[in-house]
Design an enzyme around this catalytic site. Sequence first.
Site, short mmCIF file in Angstrom:
data_model
loop_
_atom_site.label_atom_id
_atom_site.label_comp_id
_atom_site.label_asym_id
_atom_site.label_seq_id
_atom_site.Cartn_x
_atom_site.Cartn_y
_atom_site.Cartn_z
CB SER A 70 -33.20 -20.09 -22.68
OG SER A 70 -31.49 -19.86 -22.82
N1 SAH Z 1 -27.60 -20.84 -20.32
C1 SAH Z 1 -28.12 -19.23 -19.60
C2 SAH Z 1 -28.78 -18.34 -20.49
C3 SAH Z 1 -28.34 -17.27 -20.26
S1 SAH Z 1 -28.20 -15.78 -21.08
C4 SAH Z 1 -29.76 -20.07 -18.24
O1 SAH Z 1 -29.67 -20.93 -18.58
O2 SAH Z 1 -29.38 -19.65 -17.65
C5 SAH Z 1 -26.36 -16.02 -21.70
C6 SAH Z 1 -25.77 -15.29 -20.65
O3 SAH Z 1 -24.53 -15.26 -22.11
C7 SAH Z 1 -25.02 -13.97 -19.95
O4 SAH Z 1 -25.39 -14.97 -18.60
C8 SAH Z 1 -24.60 -13.57 -20.29
O5 SAH Z 1 -23.93 -12.45 -19.62
C9 SAH Z 1 -23.79 -14.42 -21.16
N2 SAH Z 1 -22.59 -13.98 -22.47
C10 SAH Z 1 -22.94 -13.05 -23.37
N3 SAH Z 1 -22.08 -12.75 -24.19
C11 SAH Z 1 -20.76 -13.47 -23.08
C12 SAH Z 1 -19.65 -13.37 -24.02
N4 SAH Z 1 -18.83 -13.22 -24.71
N5 SAH Z 1 -18.90 -14.56 -22.63
C13 SAH Z 1 -19.19 -15.49 -21.61
N6 SAH Z 1 -20.29 -14.70 -21.43
C14 SAH Z 1 -21.43 -13.77 -22.11
#
Ligand code: SAH
Length: 221
Positions: A70
């Site tokens: 993000s």
């Molecule tokens: N907080 C992260 C943002 C990553 S983007 C950072 O700082 O890099 C969002 C993430 O959520 C992705 O890695 C995706 O695989 C994960 N995600 C999406 N749906 C999910 C679910 N149901 N359970 C766990 N993770 C999930």
Amino acid sequence: MTPTDLIGSGMTSARTRERMVNRLLEQGITDLSVIDVMRRTPRHIFLDEALAHRAYEDTSLPIGHGQTLSQPYIVARMTEVLLADGPLKKVLEIGTGSGYQTAVLAQLVGQVYSVERIRALQEKARQRLSLLKLNNVRLRHTDGGLGWPEDAGSFDGIIATAAPMGVPKALITQLAEGGRLVIPVGGGDVQDLLLITRRGDGHETRVLEKVNFVPMLGGVL
Ligand code: SAH
């Protein structure tokens, strides 16, 4: 990764990081403990080497598997909203991704629990967090829509970094009394960032602002 990589140089130096922090202040972030942690945390180690030089730009960046790290403003904003009612002991994050948001939280709250559905991302995040010696983090490879069921009722904060179509009930029930859930909700490119506060058997909802997150998906990879 050497100690020099951690400190950074050129586009990943302390000076570049300072410019990011100044931008956060201009964008309206007011919690100085959040600002301070983001100043200290080497965001560039949460990206693949080819993108590290862009780590402190005002933008989200790809981390592979169609996922993104993000934008700094969003990380700061969600963290400050989560912390706005006072210090937190136990926080659950849905979507570990690169581990950057996890690292920021780990320096501000007692204990972080973070779940991720893509194992390859989780493994990289684990290495980065251990490099930074952030030992108050527990990671789990699971579908985050289910939260962390055996600790239901004990989280004083939950933060989702992927957007479901609707708020998963499980996440609300896993909040402690007065606990806060910060979550983007909705389909399509633009979602509403919600702050949900648990009050007894019910909850209160506030709509904060428009955001743009990857979708929360079911199942694990
Ligand atoms: N907080 C992260 C943002 C990553 S983007 C950072 O700082 O890099 C969002 C993430 O959520 C992705 O890695 C995706 O695989 C994960 N995600 C999406 N749906 C999910 C679910 N149901 N359970 C766990 N993770 C999930």
